[in-house]
Every structure is written in structure tokens, then in C-alpha cells.
Design a protein around this motif. Structure first.
Motif, PDB file in Angstrom:
ATOM      1  N   PHE A   1      -2.632   2.720  17.945  1.00  0.00           N
ATOM      2  CA  PHE A   1      -3.983   2.158  17.938  1.00  0.00           C
ATOM      3  C   PHE A   1      -4.349   1.743  16.514  1.00  0.00           C
ATOM      4  CE2 PHE A   1      -3.582   5.606  21.013  1.00  0.00           C
ATOM      5  CZ  PHE A   1      -3.910   4.967  22.198  1.00  0.00           C
ATOM      6  N   TYR A   2      -4.863   0.520  16.396  1.00  0.00           N
ATOM      7  CA  TYR A   2      -5.240  -0.022  15.096  1.00  0.00           C
ATOM      8  C   TYR A   2      -6.733  -0.343  15.089  1.00  0.00           C
ATOM      9  CZ  TYR A   2      -0.240  -0.614  14.182  1.00  0.00           C
ATOM     10  OH  TYR A   2       1.098  -0.395  13.990  1.00  0.00           O
ATOM     11  N   PRO A   3      -7.409  -0.155  13.968  1.00  0.00           N
ATOM     12  CA  PRO A   3      -8.852  -0.393  13.902  1.00  0.00           C
ATOM     13  C   PRO A   3      -9.192  -1.873  14.008  1.00  0.00           C
ATOM     14  CG  PRO A   3      -7.963   0.057  11.718  1.00  0.00           C
ATOM     15  CD  PRO A   3      -6.849   0.306  12.692  1.00  0.00           C
ATOM     16  N   PRO A   4     -10.481  -2.190  14.236  1.00  0.00           N
ATOM     17  CA  PRO A   4     -10.903  -3.593  14.322  1.00  0.00           C
ATOM     18  C   PRO A   4     -10.480  -4.382  13.085  1.00  0.00           C
ATOM     19  CG  PRO A   4     -12.673  -2.147  15.034  1.00  0.00           C
ATOM     20  CD  PRO A   4     -11.598  -1.253  14.468  1.00  0.00           C
ATOM     21  N   LYS A   5     -10.203  -5.652  13.299  1.00  0.00           N
ATOM     22  CA  LYS A   5      -9.812  -6.619  12.270  1.00  0.00           C
ATOM     23  C   LYS A   5      -8.357  -6.458  11.825  1.00  0.00           C
ATOM     24  CE  LYS A   5     -14.469  -7.332  10.445  1.00  0.00           C
ATOM     25  NZ  LYS A   5     -15.335  -7.395   9.239  1.00  0.00           N
ATOM     26  N   HIS A   6      -7.601  -5.559  12.492  1.00  0.00           N
ATOM     27  CA  HIS A   6      -6.189  -5.458  12.141  1.00  0.00           C
ATOM     28  C   HIS A   6      -5.470  -6.725  12.593  1.00  0.00           C
ATOM     29  CE1 HIS A   6      -2.319  -3.531  11.329  1.00  0.00           C
ATOM     30  NE2 HIS A   6      -1.892  -4.111  12.443  1.00  0.00           N
ATOM     31  N   ARG A   7      -4.601  -7.217  11.750  1.00  0.00           N
ATOM     32  CA  ARG A   7      -3.858  -8.441  12.069  1.00  0.00           C
ATOM     33  C   ARG A   7      -2.381  -8.098  12.274  1.00  0.00           C
ATOM     34  NH1 ARG A   7      -4.786 -13.717   8.533  1.00  0.00           N
ATOM     35  NH2 ARG A   7      -6.709 -13.540   9.755  1.00  0.00           N
TER      36      ARG A   7
ATOM     37  N   ALA B   1       0.837  -1.196   0.000  1.00  0.00           N
ATOM     38  CA  ALA B   1       0.000   0.000   0.000  1.00  0.00           C
ATOM     39  C   ALA B   1       0.873   1.248   0.000  1.00  0.00           C
ATOM     40  CB  ALA B   1      -0.926  -0.001   1.214  1.00  0.00           C
ATOM     41  N   ALA B   2       0.288   2.371  -0.413  1.00  0.00           N
ATOM     42  CA  ALA B   2       0.981   3.651  -0.401  1.00  0.00           C
ATOM     43  C   ALA B   2       0.890   4.249   0.997  1.00  0.00           C
ATOM     44  CB  ALA B   2       0.367   4.588  -1.425  1.00  0.00           C
ATOM     45  N   TYR B   3       2.027   4.710   1.504  1.00  0.00           N
ATOM     46  CA  TYR B   3       2.081   5.256   2.867  1.00  0.00           C
ATOM     47  C   TYR B   3       1.943   6.766   2.859  1.00  0.00           C
ATOM     48  CZ  TYR B   3       4.072   6.809   7.315  1.00  0.00           C
ATOM     49  OH  TYR B   3       4.266   7.429   8.526  1.00  0.00           O
ATOM     50  N   SER B   4       1.211   7.303   3.847  1.00  0.00           N
ATOM     51  CA  SER B   4       1.173   8.742   4.077  1.00  0.00           C
ATOM     52  C   SER B   4       0.991   8.988   5.563  1.00  0.00           C
ATOM     53  CB  SER B   4       0.056   9.418   3.274  1.00  0.00           C
ATOM     54  OG  SER B   4      -1.211   8.865   3.606  1.00  0.00           O
ATOM     55  N   TYR B   5       1.356  10.202   5.985  1.00  0.00           N
ATOM     56  CA  TYR B   5       1.418  10.525   7.405  1.00  0.00           C
ATOM     57  C   TYR B   5       0.821  11.898   7.652  1.00  0.00           C
ATOM     58  CZ  TYR B   5       3.839  12.562  11.501  1.00  0.00           C
ATOM     59  OH  TYR B   5       4.145  13.218  12.662  1.00  0.00           O
TER      60      TYR B   5
ATOM     61  N   LEU C   1       4.020  15.641  23.826  1.00  0.00           N
ATOM     62  CA  LEU C   1       3.101  14.650  23.270  1.00  0.00           C
ATOM     63  C   LEU C   1       2.875  14.946  21.792  1.00  0.00           C
ATOM     64  CD1 LEU C   1       1.065  12.317  23.482  1.00  0.00           C
ATOM     65  CD2 LEU C   1      -0.654  14.006  24.192  1.00  0.00           C
ATOM     66  N   VAL C   2       3.144  13.954  20.950  1.00  0.00           N
ATOM     67  CA  VAL C   2       2.944  14.084  19.508  1.00  0.00           C
ATOM     68  C   VAL C   2       1.887  13.062  19.090  1.00  0.00           C
ATOM     69  CG1 VAL C   2       4.029  14.061  17.232  1.00  0.00           C
ATOM     70  CG2 VAL C   2       5.372  14.721  19.245  1.00  0.00           C
ATOM     71  N   MET C   3       0.806  13.544  18.501  1.00  0.00           N
ATOM     72  CA  MET C   3      -0.268  12.667  18.050  1.00  0.00           C
ATOM     73  C   MET C   3      -0.376  12.750  16.531  1.00  0.00           C
ATOM     74  SD  MET C   3      -3.113  13.297  21.049  1.00  0.00           S
ATOM     75  CE  MET C   3      -3.933  11.745  20.674  1.00  0.00           C
ATOM     76  N   SER C   4      -0.555  11.598  15.896  1.00  0.00           N
ATOM     77  CA  SER C   4      -0.570  11.555  14.437  1.00  0.00           C
ATOM     78  C   SER C   4      -1.358  10.342  13.963  1.00  0.00           C
ATOM     79  CB  SER C   4       0.866  11.488  13.905  1.00  0.00           C
ATOM     80  OG  SER C   4       1.509  10.301  14.392  1.00  0.00           O
ATOM     81  N   ARG C   5      -1.539  10.291  12.658  1.00  0.00           N
ATOM     82  CA  ARG C   5      -2.121   9.075  12.078  1.00  0.00           C
ATOM     83  C   ARG C   5      -1.358   8.692  10.824  1.00  0.00           C
ATOM     84  NH1 ARG C   5      -8.143  10.265   9.578  1.00  0.00           N
ATOM     85  NH2 ARG C   5      -7.641  12.070   8.281  1.00  0.00           N
ATOM     86  N   HIS C   6      -1.327   7.396  10.582  1.00  0.00           N
ATOM     87  CA  HIS C   6      -0.616   6.824   9.446  1.00  0.00           C
ATOM     88  C   HIS C   6      -1.657   6.193   8.519  1.00  0.00           C
ATOM     89  CE1 HIS C   6       3.263   7.098  11.724  1.00  0.00           C
ATOM     90  NE2 HIS C   6       2.418   7.010  12.736  1.00  0.00           N
ATOM     91  N   MET C   7      -1.533   6.486   7.230  1.00  0.00           N
ATOM     92  CA  MET C   7      -2.533   6.059   6.260  1.00  0.00           C
ATOM     93  C   MET C   7      -1.962   5.013   5.300  1.00  0.00           C
ATOM     94  SD  MET C   7      -4.837   8.368   7.242  1.00  0.00           S
ATOM     95  CE  MET C   7      -6.027   8.608   5.914  1.00  0.00           C
TER      96      MET C   7
ATOM     97  N   GLY D   1      -4.531   5.943   1.569  1.00  0.00           N
ATOM     98  CA  GLY D   1      -5.482   6.988   1.903  1.00  0.00           C
ATOM     99  C   GLY D   1      -6.479   6.638   2.986  1.00  0.00           C
ATOM    100  N   GLN D   2      -6.402   5.427   3.521  1.00  0.00           N
ATOM    101  CA  GLN D   2      -7.322   5.000   4.572  1.00  0.00           C
ATOM    102  C   GLN D   2      -6.591   4.913   5.913  1.00  0.00           C
ATOM    103  OE1 GLN D   2     -10.663   4.608   4.019  1.00  0.00           O
ATOM    104  NE2 GLN D   2     -10.105   5.380   1.974  1.00  0.00           N
ATOM    105  N   PRO D   3      -7.281   5.259   7.024  1.00  0.00           N
ATOM    106  CA  PRO D   3      -6.626   5.208   8.335  1.00  0.00           C
ATOM    107  C   PRO D   3      -6.101   3.806   8.649  1.00  0.00           C
ATOM    108  CG  PRO D   3      -8.706   6.391   8.472  1.00  0.00           C
ATOM    109  CD  PRO D   3      -8.672   5.753   7.114  1.00  0.00           C
ATOM    110  N   HIS D   4      -4.834   3.731   8.977  1.00  0.00           N
ATOM    111  CA  HIS D   4      -4.207   2.448   9.318  1.00  0.00           C
ATOM    112  C   HIS D   4      -3.832   2.399  10.797  1.00  0.00           C
ATOM    113  CE1 HIS D   4      -1.758  -1.188   8.642  1.00  0.00           C
ATOM    114  NE2 HIS D   4      -0.869  -0.630   9.451  1.00  0.00           N
TER     115      HIS D   4
END
Length: 243
Positions: free
Chosen positions: A232-238, A105-109, A137-143, A146-149
Motif C-alpha cells: 500500500f502506497y500513500p496518495p500521490k505515489h507515482r 533516499a535512505a531506506y529503512s524497514y 502473515l507478515v506486516m511491515s512498513r518501508h521508509m 524516515g518517512q512512510p513509503h
């Protein structure tokens, strides 16, 4: 008959008034070979007199070193330098970018928040700091495509490392900055499940209270914890570990 006497305090020596300073001094002596592997180190009472601090301060410092595997403490026996460094973690978690790109997948931050804060109880324990110590404290999300990962909250201890300007984290994830600029090692991690809070739920695009996979990571430098990350990872993350 010869008698063993405690040395009088050296008033020319700088007083060490915090447990962090005591821990650093004990660690320095171990590395300098003053107390080699397997050696019995002085008692808490002796160290408190020598360093000009309360015995409870020495106790806290030695307890933290024992938790890190640097020393071994036994009741009625004493405290010794560990003969063999204790390895608490054998698995190594990859960088989130590596994890996402490994999926094809393509990564973005995206940086979502960066500010100085007092620590949570979890951050206090992980970074061995006190309640009044201000952390970054640094808060971020990794995609991924284009979808939240992953939503990440990482605490950095400015007393243990020189933290950069917040603009750095606008373009580079804190974990990658740490790995690039400092000789840090992953000293521990934990895996748990908990309900998503406000910022975490927003970053992952899930309802507040949704159970999410949570990974806690501690990075250390010279046996001193410098960062505490909660990912933190969404439900069904393996989560998969390969040899």
C-alpha cells in the motif's frame, strides 16, 4: 475389435486425498515427460479412479494448473499440456529497497506484525489454499528518509515453503528473504485503489479510509504460489516502469 478399457485402481498406490496433492502429482508427471507438451492427459474420471479420490478433487487441481498456464482445458476436447508456457506477466516490479534507493533516499524497514492466521478470501485465491489452511502473515512498513513509503502485508504458505523464525523478518523484509533463499519468480501482479484499513493507515500515517494505491504480488516456485503480498502506497505515489 480392440476395446479401450480403464485400468483397475492400484490399491498399492498411495491415495491422494487433496487437490494440492493431485496438482503436485500431475505437475510431476508433466516434468518427468510422461505427458509432454501438447499431449492429451487422462480424463478427470480416469485420474480420480487411479488416484483414489473424488472427481471434484481432480477438477479443482486441474483448474488451478490451467489458471497457472501449465495445461489447457477445452470443453468436449479434453485437457492438454500447454505446448508453450503461458506468460501472464511481462513487467517486473523492483524490490521496495531498490525503488527507494533509486529515488536517492535512505531506506529503512520496520516489522509491525508477524503471526499465523487463517487466510483472507484474497489470500486463498492467490495461494490456492483452503479456508482452514493456516498461513504466516507478515506486516511491515518501508521508509524513505524516515518517512512512510509503503505498508506491506505478505502471506506465506508454510505448506509450500519452510518459513523461518519470526526474528528473521525483524531485520530482513520477507520479499528480500524469498529472493535470497528460494528460486521464486513473480508470477502475477495487480494494481488497484482501495481505502486504507487500520494497520495500513497507521503504517502510512494517513486517516483510515484514505484512498491508497495497492499492488498485489504473487511469487511462485515451480508453478506453485508461495507468497501473496499486498503493498500500500500513500496518495500521490507515482508508479513508474522503465524498459
Amino acid at each position: 475389435m480392440a476395446q479401450l478399457r480403464a485400468s483397475p485402481p492400484d490399491h498399492s498406490r498411495k491415495r491422494l486425498n487433496t487437490w494440492q496433492a493431485i496438482r503436485a502429482e500431475v505437475l510431476r508427471r508433466i516434468r518427468a515427460g510422461e505427458w509432454p507438451p501438447g499431449a492429451l492427459i487422462p480424463t478427470e474420471q480416469h485420474l480420480s479412479v487411479e488416484m483414489g479420490c473424488a472427481r471434484a478433487t481432480v477438477n479443482r487441481a486441474l483448474r488451478e494448473l490451467a489458471d497457472s498456464g501449465i495445461i489447457q482445458r477445452r470443453r468436449k476436447v479434453g485437457t492438454r499440456v500447454a505446448a508453450t508456457p503461458l506468460r501472464r506477466t511481462t513487467l517486473r516490479l523492483p524490490a521496495i529497497r531498490t525503488e527507494i534507493e533509486g529515488m536517492g533516499a535512505a531506506y529503512s524497514y520496520q516489522l509491525t506484525e508477524c503471526e499465523a492466521r487463517l487466510p483472507t478470501p484474497e489470500a486463498m485465491r492467490a495461494l490456492q489454499v483452503d479456508a482452514q489452511d493456516v498461513l504466516l502473515l507478515v506486516m511491515s512498513r518501508h521508509m524513505a528518509d524516515g518517512q512512510p513509503h509503503c505498508s506491506e502485508a505478505i502471506w506465506l504458505n508454510p505448506r509450500a515453503l519452510a518459513t523461518p523464525d519470526a526474528t528473521v523478518f525483524a531485520v530482513e523484509p520477507p520479499q528480500e528473504w524469498l529472493a535470497r533463499t528460494l528460486p521464486v519468480t513473480q508470477s502475477s501482479f495487480s494494481i488497484l485503489a482501495e481505502p486504507a484499513g487500520g494497520t495500513c493507515a497507521l503504517n502510512l500515517g494517513v486517516d483510515p479510509g484514505t484512498p491508497v494505491l495497492t499492488i498485489e504480488r504473487v511469487n511462485s516456485m515451480d508453478a506453485l504460489p508461495v507468497s501473496f503480498a499486498r503493498q500500500f502506497y500513500p496518495p500521490k505515489h507515482r508508479l513508474i516502469f522503465d524498459d
